[in-house]
Scaffold this motif. Structure first.
Motif, PDB file in Angstrom:
ATOM      1  N   ALA A   1      26.008  12.026   2.888  1.00 28.03           N
ATOM      2  CA  ALA A   1      25.068  13.142   2.738  1.00 28.03           C
ATOM      3  C   ALA A   1      25.319  14.058   3.931  1.00 28.03           C
ATOM      4  N   ALA A   2      24.664  15.209   3.968  1.00 28.72           N
ATOM      5  CA  ALA A   2      24.886  16.123   5.091  1.00 28.72           C
ATOM      6  C   ALA A   2      24.615  15.405   6.412  1.00 28.72           C
ATOM      7  N   GLY A   3      25.614  15.370   7.288  1.00 35.98           N
ATOM      8  CA  GLY A   3      25.439  14.744   8.599  1.00 35.98           C
ATOM      9  C   GLY A   3      25.370  13.228   8.567  1.00 35.98           C
ATOM     10  N   ILE A   4      25.744  12.630   7.430  1.00 37.01           N
ATOM     11  CA  ILE A   4      25.721  11.164   7.317  1.00 37.01           C
ATOM     12  C   ILE A   4      27.050  10.703   6.712  1.00 37.01           C
ATOM     13  N   TYR A   5      27.755   9.878   7.450  1.00 35.16           N
ATOM     14  CA  TYR A   5      29.111   9.493   7.063  1.00 35.16           C
ATOM     15  C   TYR A   5      29.296   7.988   7.055  1.00 35.16           C
ATOM     16  N   THR A   6      30.304   7.560   6.277  1.00 39.09           N
ATOM     17  CA  THR A   6      30.707   6.153   6.255  1.00 39.09           C
ATOM     18  C   THR A   6      32.073   6.049   6.923  1.00 39.09           C
ATOM     19  N   TYR A   7      32.232   5.021   7.747  1.00 37.98           N
ATOM     20  CA  TYR A   7      33.546   4.763   8.342  1.00 37.98           C
ATOM     21  C   TYR A   7      34.287   3.847   7.386  1.00 37.98           C
ATOM     22  N   MET A   8      35.446   4.255   6.920  1.00 35.65           N
ATOM     23  CA  MET A   8      36.258   3.425   6.036  1.00 35.65           C
ATOM     24  C   MET A   8      37.126   2.499   6.903  1.00 35.65           C
ATOM     25  N   PRO A   9      37.803   1.510   6.276  1.00 31.49           N
ATOM     26  CA  PRO A   9      38.426   0.453   7.094  1.00 31.49           C
ATOM     27  C   PRO A   9      39.255   0.958   8.277  1.00 31.49           C
ATOM     28  N   MET A  10      40.113   1.937   8.079  1.00 36.00           N
ATOM     29  CA  MET A  10      40.958   2.332   9.203  1.00 36.00           C
ATOM     30  C   MET A  10      40.191   3.106  10.258  1.00 36.00           C
ATOM     31  N   GLY A  11      39.266   3.941   9.813  1.00 37.51           N
ATOM     32  CA  GLY A  11      38.430   4.667  10.772  1.00 37.51           C
ATOM     33  C   GLY A  11      37.596   3.696  11.600  1.00 37.51           C
ATOM     34  N   TRP A  12      37.094   2.681  10.940  1.00 42.15           N
ATOM     35  CA  TRP A  12      36.227   1.710  11.623  1.00 42.15           C
ATOM     36  C   TRP A  12      37.004   0.917  12.682  1.00 42.15           C
ATOM     37  N   ARG A  13      38.286   0.638  12.385  1.00 38.58           N
ATOM     38  CA  ARG A  13      39.112  -0.061  13.392  1.00 38.58           C
ATOM     39  C   ARG A  13      39.198   0.766  14.666  1.00 38.58           C
ATOM     40  N   THR A  14      39.410   2.078  14.504  1.00 37.05           N
ATOM     41  CA  THR A  14      39.508   2.934  15.691  1.00 37.05           C
ATOM     42  C   THR A  14      38.175   2.990  16.430  1.00 37.05           C
ATOM     43  N   VAL A  15      37.090   3.120  15.685  1.00 37.02           N
ATOM     44  CA  VAL A  15      35.772   3.166  16.334  1.00 37.02           C
ATOM     45  C   VAL A  15      35.545   1.892  17.136  1.00 37.02           C
ATOM     46  N   ARG A  16      35.911   0.745  16.564  1.00 40.13           N
ATOM     47  CA  ARG A  16      35.716  -0.521  17.296  1.00 40.13           C
ATOM     48  C   ARG A  16      36.569  -0.576  18.553  1.00 40.13           C
ATOM     49  N   LYS A  17      37.744   0.026  18.498  1.00 41.41           N
ATOM     50  CA  LYS A  17      38.584   0.049  19.714  1.00 41.41           C
ATOM     51  C   LYS A  17      37.950   0.918  20.798  1.00 41.41           C
ATOM     52  N   ILE A  18      37.390   2.042  20.387  1.00 43.20           N
ATOM     53  CA  ILE A  18      36.711   2.900  21.371  1.00 43.20           C
ATOM     54  C   ILE A  18      35.530   2.119  21.964  1.00 43.20           C
ATOM     55  N   GLU A  19      34.764   1.482  21.085  1.00 44.16           N
ATOM     56  CA  GLU A  19      33.622   0.685  21.574  1.00 44.16           C
ATOM     57  C   GLU A  19      34.081  -0.370  22.574  1.00 44.16           C
ATOM     58  N   ASN A  20      35.213  -0.992  22.296  1.00 45.46           N
ATOM     59  CA  ASN A  20      35.664  -2.053  23.195  1.00 45.46           C
ATOM     60  C   ASN A  20      36.128  -1.533  24.542  1.00 45.46           C
ATOM     61  N   ILE A  21      36.740  -0.363  24.535  1.00 40.83           N
ATOM     62  CA  ILE A  21      37.105   0.255  25.820  1.00 40.83           C
ATOM     63  C   ILE A  21      35.823   0.519  26.612  1.00 40.83           C
ATOM     64  N   VAL A  22      34.816   1.038  25.907  1.00 38.05           N
ATOM     65  CA  VAL A  22      33.531   1.311  26.563  1.00 38.05           C
ATOM     66  C   VAL A  22      32.939   0.009  27.115  1.00 38.05           C
ATOM     67  N   ARG A  23      32.932  -1.040  26.292  1.00 37.90           N
ATOM     68  CA  ARG A  23      32.405  -2.347  26.733  1.00 37.90           C
ATOM     69  C   ARG A  23      33.112  -2.826  27.989  1.00 37.90           C
ATOM     70  N   GLU A  24      34.435  -2.789  27.963  1.00 36.11           N
ATOM     71  CA  GLU A  24      35.196  -3.296  29.120  1.00 36.11           C
ATOM     72  C   GLU A  24      34.817  -2.552  30.390  1.00 36.11           C
ATOM     73  N   GLU A  25      34.690  -1.223  30.279  1.00 35.55           N
ATOM     74  CA  GLU A  25      34.407  -0.426  31.479  1.00 35.55           C
ATOM     75  C   GLU A  25      32.954  -0.589  31.931  1.00 35.55           C
ATOM     76  N   MET A  26      32.037  -0.785  30.978  1.00 33.32           N
ATOM     77  CA  MET A  26      30.641  -1.037  31.352  1.00 33.32           C
ATOM     78  C   MET A  26      30.528  -2.414  32.028  1.00 33.32           C
ATOM     79  N   ASP A  27      31.124  -3.398  31.392  1.00 37.09           N
ATOM     80  CA  ASP A  27      31.047  -4.764  31.925  1.00 37.09           C
ATOM     81  C   ASP A  27      31.678  -4.839  33.313  1.00 37.09           C
ATOM     82  N   ALA A  28      32.754  -4.061  33.507  1.00 43.41           N
ATOM     83  CA  ALA A  28      33.427  -4.076  34.815  1.00 43.41           C
ATOM     84  C   ALA A  28      32.500  -3.580  35.919  1.00 43.41           C
ATOM     85  N   LYS A  29      31.488  -2.800  35.553  1.00 49.27           N
ATOM     86  CA  LYS A  29      30.527  -2.322  36.556  1.00 49.27           C
ATOM     87  C   LYS A  29      29.284  -3.214  36.604  1.00 49.27           C
ATOM     88  N   GLY A  30      29.354  -4.338  35.939  1.00 50.08           N
ATOM     89  CA  GLY A  30      28.230  -5.277  35.990  1.00 50.08           C
ATOM     90  C   GLY A  30      27.115  -4.976  35.006  1.00 50.08           C
TER      91      GLY A  30
END
Ligand code: ATP
Ligand code: MG
Length: 585
Positions: free
Chosen positions: A36-65
């Motif tokens: 719908a307007a402003g509402i999207y679904t991540y399909m399998p390949m898009g979702w893989r990339t999103v999870r990789k971004i999330e994991n980079i974020v996790r690693e850098e957050m965790d590294a700061k405690g």
């Protein structure tokens, strides 16, 4: 992974609603789908990339405690009442009631919820500092959702909250996050700049936005060519032109200026430079219930632009609570005259005068009378403001407020923002700790957001990460590292070689796609380019002689090389780049 088994569908046509490269390419590559307007679904390949971004974020957050938790997207209105934001947040908040008519919202952010968690858990200074975050969907009923996930109504945000004993502790937490954000965006392959920002509705007094630089961005930043001053245009302070103390005030004079409703028209008619004129902007404001609260007339020099953020801040109201006035309605109440309004003769409205105007002599302004202007108008003698403050934009070519250098503008996408909140939430919500002497103090907080879904798109909008044929993913966030194109499905030799490469790469930890579909080679090559997989290995006729084609998505050069060499090269390339640390200088 065999492409024949993967659920994906690419589009040849550019979808109508998409305007910018990232949105067009994500839809075309079948990585996202609109619900719908402003509402999207991540399909399998898009979702893989999103999870990789999330994991980079996790690693850098965790590294700061920092420690990850997960709160509900449903937040009770009572918590927002405590902070005073239930009524102040405005129409972006999705509100809903439960069966007992209790107010809830779908969390647009989570300062209140995190403050509530910590006030229940922390009693002593010994438990501080603390840094807690989550990665979750946030909901904002944006007035104009657009550009896909850049400005959507349901988006993924990482939000982190720091809890310290004092300002010094907060300074350290803020610095840690500044560094973590720099690492995150570098590893994602963004060209970005941290800039000073307006804290907006979140509050607090110190903030930076991380802006990915690209021409399609909605943010405009101002920076100095000579020093390190860089700020959003909303925030950037301005240097007033020097006061003209030695210029003599001339007698005020009313001029007949028929039909000159704009600054340009009156300047031309009276043969004045625009910097000798005063521009009027008229607004109506609303109270918390949405009823009209009053009128505001803002005045800046004719060659300047009004800055709405600064105006709303100085009036101490939210930006959604002020809009351009209906001039006829306002005229009846205040004496303004559309196109001919000046600061003399107005009544029953708040007059806000830009800080530069009092120092400028003998200016031209509307006379609040149709087809008339005054010339030689001077502050103090002829007009005054209820408020005098900097309410103008720092424009390109202006002088830098820090060093006097030349100001430039650039566009970008705000991918993250960090704030020093101080005690804005802990004080009203009673989030306190006891010091060594059992004395209570409010906890000093910071908050730090990253738009995960917006980052996902901003990566593609970087000029080096797309071309006419499709996406060019940096290795660190690519949905797969390598794509093997089997030119002729059904050819025994080609199939065997392709499978061998696939299996060996997978064994080495490489994420690999094998395009084994029964499609024409042209279709497969087009899809591989569109998907933006960083390394492409093509298995065709040469397979019979032990040769395959090796190509990087980011480069034009194709090479015919031996099978094992292709495997080795791919593994080396992936290992060198997959965590994105090779981007560090
Ligand atoms: P904007 O000014 O773009 O509306 P914001 O300043 O309101 O954003 P924050 O409250 O600072 O946003 O949220 C943290 C981050 O979440 C932002 O830096 C941005 O990357 C992301 N974000 C905010 N709103 C949206 C949205 N509607 N769609 C996608 N991402 C968003
Ligand atoms: Mg922001």
């Amino acid at each position: 992974m065999r492409l024949s088994r993967l659920h994906f569908k690419t589009l040849r046509e550019v979808p109508k609603e998409a305007e910018i490269p990232s949105h067009i390419l994500l839809l075309r590559a079948g990585m996202i789908k609109k619900t719908a307007a402003g509402i999207y679904t991540y399909m399998p390949m898009g979702w893989r990339t999103v999870r990789k971004i999330e994991n980079i974020v996790r690693e850098e957050m965790d590294a700061k405690g920092a420690q990850e938790i997960r709160t509900s997207v449903l937040q009770p209105g009572e918590l927002w009442e405590e902070s005073g934001r239930w009524s102040a947040y405005g129409p972006e908040m999705w509100r809903l009631n439960d069966r007992n008519d209790r107010g809830f919202c779908l969390g647009p952010t989570a300062e209140e919820v995190f403050t509530d968690i910590i006030r229940g858990d922390v009693t002593s200074y010994k438990q501080l500092p603390l840094s807690i975050y989550q990665i979750s969907n946030k909901f904002r009923d944006e007035a104009r959702p657009r550009f896909g996930m850049m400005r959507s109504r349901d988006f993924i945000m990482k939000d982190n909250y720091s809890f310290d004993r004092d300002e010094e502790g907060l300074d350290q937490s803020y610095e840690d996050m500044y560094e973590a954000y720099t690492n995150v965006f570098t590893r994602c392959g963004l060209t970005f700049r941290p800039v000073e920002a307006d804290p907006g509705a979140i509050g607090g007094n110190n903030s930076h936005e991380f802006t990915a630089l690209c021409e399609y961005g909605e943010s405009e930043i101002a920076y100095c060519e000579s020093c390190d001053m860089a700020a959003t245009v909303e925030k950037a302070e301005c240097l007033d032109d020097p006061a003209q103390d030695d210029v003599e005030m001339l007698p005020l004079e009313k001029k007949h200026t028929p039909g000159t409703k704009t600054i340009e028209a009156v300047a031309e008619y009276l043969d004045l430079p625009t910097e000798k004129t005063i521009k009027a902007l008229l607004f109506v404001t609303y109270d918390e219930e949405g009823n009209e609260a009053g009128y505001v007339a803002a005045f800046v020099r004719g060659d300047r632009e009004l800055n709405m953020t600064k105006l709303a801040n100085i009036l101490d109201i939210n930006q959604y609570a002020i809009e351009f006035a209906d001039e006829e309605k306002m005229a009846a109440k205040t004496g303004c005259v559309g196109g001919f309004t000046g600061p003399m003769g107005l009544h029953d409205c708040t007059i806000v005068v830009d800080s530069e105007l009092p120092g400028q002599k003998n200016l031209c302004a509307g006379a609040c009378e149709a087809d008339h202007h005054y010339i030689n108008m001077n502050y103090g003698r002829d007009y005054e403001g209820d408020i005098v403050a900097d309410i103008k934009n720092l424009q390109e070519g202006d002088r830098c407020p820090r060093c006097g250098g030349v100001i430039k503008h650039a566009r970008g996408v705000e991918v993250g923002q960090i704030f020093k909140l101080g005690t804005k939430y802990s004080e009203p919500m009673g989030c306190v700790y006891k010091d060594e002497n059992q004395k209570d103090h409010p906890i000093v907080m910071g908050c730090y957001g990253i738009g995960i879904s917006r980052t996902f798109q901003a990566i593609i909008d970087m000029p080096e990460n797309h071309d006419d044929n499709g996406i060019i993913w940096p290795m660190s966030v690519a949905p797969y590292h390598v794509i093997i194109t089997l030119v002729k499905a059904g050819d025994e030799v080609q199939e065997k070689v392709a499978s061998q490469i696939h299996d060996e790469l997978e064994k080495a930890g490489v994420e690999v796609l094998l395009d084994d579909r029964k499609e024409r080679p042209g279709v497969k090559f087009k899809d591989a380019d569109l998907l933006g997989i960083p390394v492409a290995i093509t298995v065709g006729r040469g397979a019979a002689d032990g040769k395959v084609e090796y190509k990087l998505r980011a480069e034009d050069n194709k090479e015919e090389i031996g099978i094992s060499e292709a495997i080795e090269r791919a593994i080396a390339k992936v290992n060198a780049e997959k965590d994105g640390r090779h981007f560090f200088k």
